[in-house]
Scaffold this active site. Structure first.
Site, PDB file in Angstrom:
ATOM      1  N   PRO A  72       0.808  -1.229   0.000  1.00 60.97           N
ATOM      2  CA  PRO A  72       0.000   0.000   0.000  1.00 60.97           C
ATOM      3  C   PRO A  72       0.836   1.273   0.000  1.00 60.97           C
ATOM      4  O   PRO A  72       1.856   1.370   0.693  1.00 60.97           O
ATOM      5  CB  PRO A  72      -0.821  -0.130   1.288  1.00 60.97           C
ATOM      6  CG  PRO A  72      -0.946  -1.605   1.494  1.00 60.97           C
ATOM      7  CD  PRO A  72       0.368  -2.175   1.041  1.00 60.97           C
ATOM      8  N   CYS A  73       0.347   2.240  -0.779  1.00 67.59           N
ATOM      9  CA  CYS A  73       1.118   3.470  -0.997  1.00 67.59           C
ATOM     10  C   CYS A  73       0.551   4.668  -0.240  1.00 67.59           C
ATOM     11  O   CYS A  73       1.135   5.751  -0.282  1.00 67.59           O
ATOM     12  CB  CYS A  73       1.148   3.800  -2.487  1.00 67.59           C
ATOM     13  SG  CYS A  73      -0.480   4.231  -3.172  1.00 67.59           S
ATOM     14  N   GLN A  74      -0.574   4.501   0.473  1.00 67.69           N
ATOM     15  CA  GLN A  74      -1.264   5.666   1.021  1.00 67.69           C
ATOM     16  C   GLN A  74      -0.375   6.550   1.882  1.00 67.69           C
ATOM     17  O   GLN A  74      -0.510   7.778   1.875  1.00 67.69           O
ATOM     18  CB  GLN A  74      -2.475   5.219   1.858  1.00 67.69           C
ATOM     19  CG  GLN A  74      -3.598   4.598   1.052  1.00 67.69           C
ATOM     20  CD  GLN A  74      -3.508   3.087   1.006  1.00 67.69           C
ATOM     21  OE1 GLN A  74      -2.415   2.531   0.948  1.00 67.69           O
ATOM     22  NE2 GLN A  74      -4.652   2.427   1.039  1.00 67.69           N
ATOM     23  N   LEU A 116       2.849   6.911   1.667  1.00 66.10           N
ATOM     24  CA  LEU A 116       4.028   7.383   0.932  1.00 66.10           C
ATOM     25  C   LEU A 116       3.653   8.369  -0.162  1.00 66.10           C
ATOM     26  O   LEU A 116       4.453   9.209  -0.554  1.00 66.10           O
ATOM     27  CB  LEU A 116       4.771   6.204   0.301  1.00 66.10           C
ATOM     28  CG  LEU A 116       5.269   5.123   1.259  1.00 66.10           C
ATOM     29  CD1 LEU A 116       5.846   3.950   0.477  1.00 66.10           C
ATOM     30  CD2 LEU A 116       6.294   5.676   2.231  1.00 66.10           C
ATOM     31  N   SER A 117       2.415   8.265  -0.654  1.00 65.89           N
ATOM     32  CA  SER A 117       1.983   9.067  -1.775  1.00 65.89           C
ATOM     33  C   SER A 117       1.953  10.551  -1.428  1.00 65.89           C
ATOM     34  O   SER A 117       1.644  10.944  -0.300  1.00 65.89           O
ATOM     35  CB  SER A 117       0.576   8.619  -2.215  1.00 65.89           C
ATOM     36  OG  SER A 117       0.047   9.489  -3.180  1.00 65.89           O
TER      37      SER A 117
END
Length: 354
Positions: free
Chosen positions: A74-76, A78-79
């Site tokens: 999951p990128c939430q 880091l985005s």
């Protein structure tokens, strides 16, 4: 290589897996996806392949062994669009720890990782073997911040895996949108050159054994207009390529050629060159940009268009029999992976002509 198997973590609707299937001529053995909506897509598109659900509850010592592990954790956190909370325990991006545990237990011959641009700049926020104590490498005012990508590469090195990495846009593969993504491949440090040739289909040349190495791709390393993007060429053809692949690399650079299209130049205006280019890659014209299914017949964005822009087969998430709502279809597209982009990254990182 026809017997190679894939284990897929954080599978979504299988965009990354489609590219890995094509590149390695492999087949999915199992998925790990907890969200009910994309899980419906996986069950429909890969019937009979088990889905183990929540990544935090899987016993990695009990799952079938596989040759390749794939996944974009999951990128939430880091985005650039998120809270930038990093990879702390308790964050969604902190589930990288479960990915690492799977790699350590299964010991695959290849790992393919995908994530957002924020992997390059987001802070890892400690909890890594590279930061044994507060303030040692990044937590203190007198030390550099350990970035998320640094943690990923360091953790992989710590369990005996060499890595290569690159970043490129979906547009570098011909898509009509940017969507920059970071790709990492990892393989056991004792993988010899003969095994690499078997796996990768071409000698990697100047690979630096035992070191995580930065590779350029896309505009920086591969002349896309010459390479033609990720043309599948003579690779074994599966259902994905039959519907969306292309053998016409020379057409990828043709921005202006007319083709019969019910939503042609006039409908797309200034966006027509990009739409036409992607249609040439997919050999499938763009669906209508909107459809009148809103309140009082108002036009809204057509999910079939977003699916097409992702390079997926027609109906991959929008087929009525799958049963996703419009919101679920759009979310799946927003969270997904462009297979042609991932395939191009694999070609670049593993030394195979695109």
């Amino acid at each position: 290589m026809g017997g190679l198997t894939i284990g897929s973590l954080f599978s979504g609707v299988g965009g990354l897996d489609m590219a890995v299937e094509q590149f390695f001529n492999a087949r999915p053995a199992w998925f790990v996806e907890f969200d009910p909506a994309p899980s419906k897509v996986l069950a429909h598109r890969w019937p009979g392949v088990p889905n183990f659900g929540d990544v935090t509850t899987v016993d990695w010592n009990a799952v079938p062994r596989v040759d390749i592990l794939t996944g974009g954790f999951p990128c939430q956190d880091l985005s650039l669009a998120g809270r930038r909370a990093g990879m702390r325990p308790g964050t969604r991006s902190g589930l990288w720890a479960d990915y690492l545990a799977a790699i350590a237990a299964i010991k695959p011959r290849m790992v393919v990782i995908e994530n957002v641009r924020g992997l390059l700049s987001g802070a890892a926020e400690s909890d890594s073997d590279l930061e044994p104590g507060a303030g040692s490498v990044g937590d203190g005012h007198d030390g550099p911040v350990l970035r998320a990508l640094g943690r990923v590469l360091g953790d992989l090195a710590g369990i005996g895996y060499d890595t290569r990495r690159c970043g490129l846009r979906a547009a570098d593969a011909g898509a009509p949108h940017g969507r920059f993504r970071v790709f990492v491949v990892a393989y056991p440090q004792d993988t010899d050159s003969a095994a690499r040739g078997e796996w990768w289909g071409a000698a990697p040349g100047s690979a630096e054994s035992g070191r995580a190495r930065a590779d350029t791709c896309g505009r920086g390393g591969v002349p896309i207009a010459d390479a033609g993007g990720p043309a599948f060429g003579e690779q074994p053809r599966g259902a994905f390529e039959e519907e969306t692949g292309t053998n016409a690399g020379d057409r990828l650079a043709d921005h202006g050629g007319e083709r019969p299209d019910s939503h042609g130049r006039e409908a797309w205006g200034e966006f027509w060159p990009a739409i036409n280019r992607w249609g040439s890659v997919l050999r499938r014209d763009a669906p209508a940009p909107t459809r009148p299914d809103g309140r009082d017949g108002r036009h809204r964005l057509n999910p079939e268009l977003t699916e097409w822009m992702m390079g997926w087969p027609a109906g991959h998430v929008t087929a009525p029999e799958i049963g996703l709502s419009r919101a679920e279809q759009l979310k799946a597209c927003g969270n997904g992976v462009v297979p042609q982009q991932a395939y191009l990254a694999l070609c670049t990182l593993l030394g195979r002509p695109a």
